[in-house]
Design a protein around this motif. Structure first.
Motif, PDB file in Angstrom:
ATOM      1  N   PRO A 279       0.810  -1.222   0.000  1.00 60.55           N
ATOM      2  CA  PRO A 279       0.000   0.000   0.000  1.00 60.55           C
ATOM      3  C   PRO A 279       0.840   1.268   0.000  1.00 60.55           C
ATOM      4  N   ARG A 280       1.973   1.250   0.695  1.00 60.44           N
ATOM      5  CA  ARG A 280       2.833   2.440   0.698  1.00 60.44           C
ATOM      6  C   ARG A 280       3.492   2.638  -0.660  1.00 60.44           C
ATOM      7  N   LEU A 281       3.857   1.553  -1.330  1.00 65.55           N
ATOM      8  CA  LEU A 281       4.415   1.689  -2.679  1.00 65.55           C
ATOM      9  C   LEU A 281       3.384   2.281  -3.634  1.00 65.55           C
ATOM     10  N   VAL A 282       2.160   1.791  -3.561  1.00 74.34           N
ATOM     11  CA  VAL A 282       1.097   2.312  -4.433  1.00 74.34           C
ATOM     12  C   VAL A 282       0.808   3.779  -4.115  1.00 74.34           C
ATOM     13  N   ALA A 283       0.676   4.105  -2.819  1.00 80.01           N
ATOM     14  CA  ALA A 283       0.387   5.488  -2.435  1.00 80.01           C
ATOM     15  C   ALA A 283       1.550   6.412  -2.783  1.00 80.01           C
ATOM     16  N   GLY A 284       2.791   5.941  -2.577  1.00 81.51           N
ATOM     17  CA  GLY A 284       3.951   6.761  -2.920  1.00 81.51           C
ATOM     18  C   GLY A 284       4.036   7.014  -4.413  1.00 81.51           C
ATOM     19  N   LEU A 285       3.788   5.997  -5.219  1.00 83.82           N
ATOM     20  CA  LEU A 285       3.810   6.175  -6.671  1.00 83.82           C
ATOM     21  C   LEU A 285       2.702   7.118  -7.126  1.00 83.82           C
ATOM     22  N   ALA A 286       1.507   6.973  -6.526  1.00 78.25           N
ATOM     23  CA  ALA A 286       0.405   7.871  -6.870  1.00 78.25           C
ATOM     24  C   ALA A 286       0.749   9.317  -6.512  1.00 78.25           C
ATOM     25  N   SER A 287       1.367   9.524  -5.354  1.00 80.33           N
ATOM     26  CA  SER A 287       1.753  10.879  -4.944  1.00 80.33           C
ATOM     27  C   SER A 287       2.799  11.448  -5.895  1.00 80.33           C
ATOM     28  N   LEU A 288       3.767  10.615  -6.285  1.00 76.84           N
ATOM     29  CA  LEU A 288       4.811  11.073  -7.200  1.00 76.84           C
ATOM     30  C   LEU A 288       4.223  11.470  -8.546  1.00 76.84           C
ATOM     31  N   LEU A 289       3.344  10.648  -9.094  1.00 76.52           N
ATOM     32  CA  LEU A 289       2.752  10.958 -10.397  1.00 76.52           C
ATOM     33  C   LEU A 289       1.865  12.199 -10.315  1.00 76.52           C
ATOM     34  N   ALA A 290       1.097  12.329  -9.223  1.00 74.65           N
ATOM     35  CA  ALA A 290       0.235  13.508  -9.072  1.00 74.65           C
ATOM     36  C   ALA A 290       1.073  14.775  -8.941  1.00 74.65           C
ATOM     37  N   ALA A 291       2.162  14.707  -8.172  1.00 73.68           N
ATOM     38  CA  ALA A 291       3.023  15.879  -8.015  1.00 73.68           C
ATOM     39  C   ALA A 291       3.665  16.260  -9.343  1.00 73.68           C
ATOM     40  N   ARG A 292       4.141  15.288 -10.099  1.00 76.74           N
ATOM     41  CA  ARG A 292       4.771  15.586 -11.394  1.00 76.74           C
ATOM     42  C   ARG A 292       3.757  16.192 -12.363  1.00 76.74           C
ATOM     43  N   ARG A 293       2.538  15.666 -12.357  1.00 71.62           N
ATOM     44  CA  ARG A 293       1.516  16.194 -13.262  1.00 71.62           C
ATOM     45  C   ARG A 293       1.184  17.640 -12.921  1.00 71.62           C
ATOM     46  N   ARG A 294       1.071  17.945 -11.653  1.00 69.33           N
ATOM     47  CA  ARG A 294       0.725  19.314 -11.254  1.00 69.33           C
ATOM     48  C   ARG A 294       1.900  20.267 -11.465  1.00 69.33           C
ATOM     49  N   LEU A 295       3.112  19.793 -11.241  1.00 68.03           N
ATOM     50  CA  LEU A 295       4.271  20.664 -11.436  1.00 68.03           C
ATOM     51  C   LEU A 295       4.507  20.944 -12.911  1.00 68.03           C
ATOM     52  N   ARG A 296       4.138  20.023 -13.770  1.00 67.08           N
ATOM     53  CA  ARG A 296       4.261  20.289 -15.213  1.00 67.08           C
ATOM     54  C   ARG A 296       3.306  21.391 -15.655  1.00 67.08           C
ATOM     55  N   ALA A 297       2.234  21.602 -14.883  1.00 67.92           N
ATOM     56  CA  ALA A 297       1.259  22.641 -15.216  1.00 67.92           C
ATOM     57  C   ALA A 297       1.606  23.985 -14.576  1.00 67.92           C
ATOM     58  N   LEU A 298       2.773  24.099 -13.958  1.00 64.31           N
ATOM     59  CA  LEU A 298       3.174  25.366 -13.341  1.00 64.31           C
ATOM     60  C   LEU A 298       3.189  26.486 -14.372  1.00 64.31           C
TER      61      LEU A 298
END
Length: 466
Positions: A279-298
């Motif tokens: 669960p931590r691997l899944v949640a960590g990967l989801a957080s990483l992908l969400a952060a990258r997606r939002r930072l690309r929209a800066l």
């Protein structure tokens, strides 16, 4: 103020660093005084006419000149070191928890307590993280706060606090702060479970342990149901799950075979892997992908304080478009000479100070009896003006750009003019700009601000030219 030529990095800055620099410069100018950017502005205006790009370019040049870029990189390096330390501590904590849960092997391992020790805090913090997505909930966690505190201890640069504030502001505006903090928290738990699983494998491979469940309230059938429910996902991953008879006889009152103890060992490792690490691997990967997606929209928001005031200076309305036809008269014109020192004696004069090449000069409405001393944009101009002021005028009006910052060089020049001229007034053009900063600087030197050219002209009798 003395400036060195703005230097450019050998290769372009990473995209996030450019926005981080821009946010740091914005906060610094908003909370302190604006930076003198005359040299940087000339370079920026030569680039593409996009406001966002020009804001980033200006911030990059100022950050390089002021050493702010170096401080941001130092803070980032300290943050990485702090993160490694946090994850190292988590790895050690996971190893210690697993060793404590199994004990020394002198007495049977209570399966319920062992599972609670290995997964209890993880389940609680994972639930808190999920609840942080509710409206109004704070995204901060204890682990992330500890990381920020440790980074602050490691980062000792003068702008360490500004770097952290700019990072938090930038990530919050991109709506990525929650995901970044979540990724740090999940990474910490991943390190803890990695240490715990490694310790379980080593201890269970090198020592003999006996497992049992102990309960006063629950029936054996209830524990069978719980063990099978928890073992369903580990069984799908290939781990062993004891059958009902083994579970019932694991009450401490019956002797179990070595094969049954091995099944419990596999079940315990599978539960930690399936309900802890995965669960931590899944949640960590989801957080990483969400952060990258939002930072690309800066993107740059020109309406923010600190950037709103830059619009007119970075996107001037009057731009040189080229020459439609040759101007009449000589092809070249000599340098501005202005009135002679004799003509200035006892007269009224007007001087433009660092108004830029796009400013119309002399200003509209200049009385015929006021002498035009031209524009002062360079050291050569200052030497010319000082020479002309050997016999100073009765009154001198200094026209300045309210959008510029009265830095130390400007204050020194004003002091020089005060030494040469008996009476000086300042007219601020392109206001409001940084009028408050100008007023503070001029008040400190005893120089008055005139509201308009007409007001200055009416303040005293015009010289007699008859």
């Amino acid at each position: 103020m003395t400036h060195h030529t703005p230097s450019s990095p050998a290769k372009p800055d990473p995209r996030f660093l450019r926005y981080w620099q821009a946010e740091a410069v914005r906060l610094r100018e908003t909370h302190r005084e604006p930076l003198d950017d005359a040299a940087e502005l000339r370079l920026v205006l030569q680039g593409p006419p996009d406001l966002g790009d020009r804001i980033l370019r200006r911030a990059g040049l100022l950050a390089e000149r002021e050493g702010l870029r170096r401080h941001l990189l130092q803070w980032a390096a300290s943050a990485r070191i702090a993160l490694v330390l946090v994850w190292g501590l988590a790895l050690g904590a996971g190893m210690g928890t697993a060793a404590a849960a199994l004990g020394t092997g002198d007495r049977p391992v209570n399966l319920a307590l062992a599972l609670l020790a290995l997964l209890g805090a993880h389940a609680a913090t994972l639930l808190i993280w999920l609840l942080s997505f509710l409206p109004g909930a704070t995204p901060s966690t204890g682990l992330s706060r500890f990381w920020l505190w440790l980074t602050a201890k490691l980062a000792r640069s003068p702008d360490a606090a500004l770097a952290a504030q700019a990072l938090a502001s930038l990530l919050a505006r991109a709506r990525a702060w929650r995901h970044v903090l979540g990724g740090i928290s999940h990474g910490t738990w991943i390190a803890a479970f990695t240490g715990a699983l490694a310790t379980l494998l080593v201890l269970l491979s090198t020592r003999r342990y006996a497992f049992q469940w102990e309960t006063t309230l629950l029936s054996p059938e209830t524990f069978v149901s719980v063990a099978h429910a928890l073992g369903a996902l580990p069984a799908w991953l290939g781990f062993s799950v004891p059958d009902g008879a083994v579970i019932v006889h694991s009450d401490g009152l019956h002797d179990l075979s070595a094969a049954a103890q091995a099944q419990w060992s596999s079940w315990l490792i599978g539960c930690v892997l399936a309900w802890g690490l995965l669960p931590r691997l899944v949640a960590g990967l989801a957080s990483l992908l969400a952060a990258r997606r939002r930072l690309r929209a800066l993107d740059i928001d020109p309406g923010l304080p600190g950037w709103l005031e830059l619009r007119d200076r970075l996107m001037p309305r009057h731009r040189t478009l080229g020459i439609d036809a040759p101007a009449p008269g000589p092809a070249t014109r000599g340098p501005w000479t202005g009135p002679s020192p004799t003509a200035l004696t006892g007269a009224h004069a007007v001087l433009g100070f660092e108004l830029g090449p796009t400013t119309d000069w002399p200003p509209a409405g200049l009385p015929a009896w006021a002498h035009d001393m031209g524009l002062c944009d360079s050291r050569e101009d200052r030497r010319r003006i000082v020479d002309q002021l050997r016999r100073p005028p009765q009154r001198l009006l200094l026209a300045c750009d309210a959008r510029q910052t009265p830095d130390r060089g400007t204050r020194a020049w004003l002091a020089e003019l005060q030494r040469l001229c008996p009476h000086i007034d300042v007219l601020l053009l392109h206001g409001p700009g940084r009028t408050a900063i100008w007023r503070e600087a001029l008040d400190a030197q005893g120089i008055a601000i005139t509201p308009s050219l007409a007001h200055w002209a009416d303040a005293g009798p015009a010289p007699d030219h008859d």
